[in-house]
Motif scaffolding. Structure first.
Motif, PDB file in Angstrom:
ATOM      1  N   ARG A 161     -47.253  49.228 -45.775  1.00  0.00           N
ATOM      2  CA  ARG A 161     -46.524  49.195 -44.870  1.00  0.00           C
ATOM      3  C   ARG A 161     -45.234  48.248 -45.617  1.00  0.00           C
ATOM      4  O   ARG A 161     -45.476  46.971 -45.766  1.00  0.00           O
ATOM      5  N   GLY A 212     -45.665  42.097 -37.367  1.00  0.00           N
ATOM      6  CA  GLY A 212     -44.184  42.884 -37.017  1.00  0.00           C
ATOM      7  C   GLY A 212     -43.791  42.691 -35.706  1.00  0.00           C
ATOM      8  O   GLY A 212     -42.628  42.737 -35.279  1.00  0.00           O
ATOM      9  N   LEU A 213     -44.760  43.126 -34.681  1.00  0.00           N
ATOM     10  CA  LEU A 213     -44.472  42.600 -33.290  1.00  0.00           C
ATOM     11  C   LEU A 213     -43.904  41.418 -33.057  1.00  0.00           C
ATOM     12  O   LEU A 213     -42.978  41.013 -32.237  1.00  0.00           O
ATOM     13  N   LYS A 221     -42.653  39.442 -35.139  1.00  0.00           N
ATOM     14  CA  LYS A 221     -41.359  39.001 -35.889  1.00  0.00           C
ATOM     15  C   LYS A 221     -40.032  39.324 -35.042  1.00  0.00           C
ATOM     16  O   LYS A 221     -38.747  38.935 -35.137  1.00  0.00           O
ATOM     17  N   LYS A 222     -40.282  40.460 -33.955  1.00  0.00           N
ATOM     18  CA  LYS A 222     -39.050  41.192 -33.508  1.00  0.00           C
ATOM     19  C   LYS A 222     -38.597  40.306 -32.506  1.00  0.00           C
ATOM     20  O   LYS A 222     -38.613  39.452 -31.867  1.00  0.00           O
TER      21      LYS A 222
END
Length: 81
Positions: free
Chosen positions: A22, A77-78, A80-81
């Motif tokens: 990633r 990642g989810l 941080k959005k």
């Protein structure tokens, strides 16, 4: 003491591999170790819930940890959005 060193080494390898898979999700040495260790717990839990075993030994431990670390990075990642 040797078990702790083993966990740290596997965590570092797993976190680094997950960071390479990633791209852009590397957290430095200590962050990668933390992600790898958390990933090991997550991977073992997920595979245990599914009744899946990747075998025994260092390679299967690293593979399980990498998959768990990838799940952890996905959740990060989810968030941080």
């Amino acid at each position: 003491m040797s078990h702790l060193i083993y966990v740290l080494i596997v965590g570092a390898i797993s976190g680094w591999l997950a960071g390479q898979i990633r791209r852009g999700f590397g957290f430095g040495l200590f962050g990668n170790i933390a992600v790898g260790i958390v990933g090991a717990f997550v991977g073992n839990w997920v595979f245990g819930q599914l009744g899946v075993s990747l075998g025994a030994g260092l390679l299967s431990t690293i593979l399980t940890s990498v998959i768990g670390a990838l799940l952890v990075l996905f959740v990060i990642g989810l968030i941080k959005k």
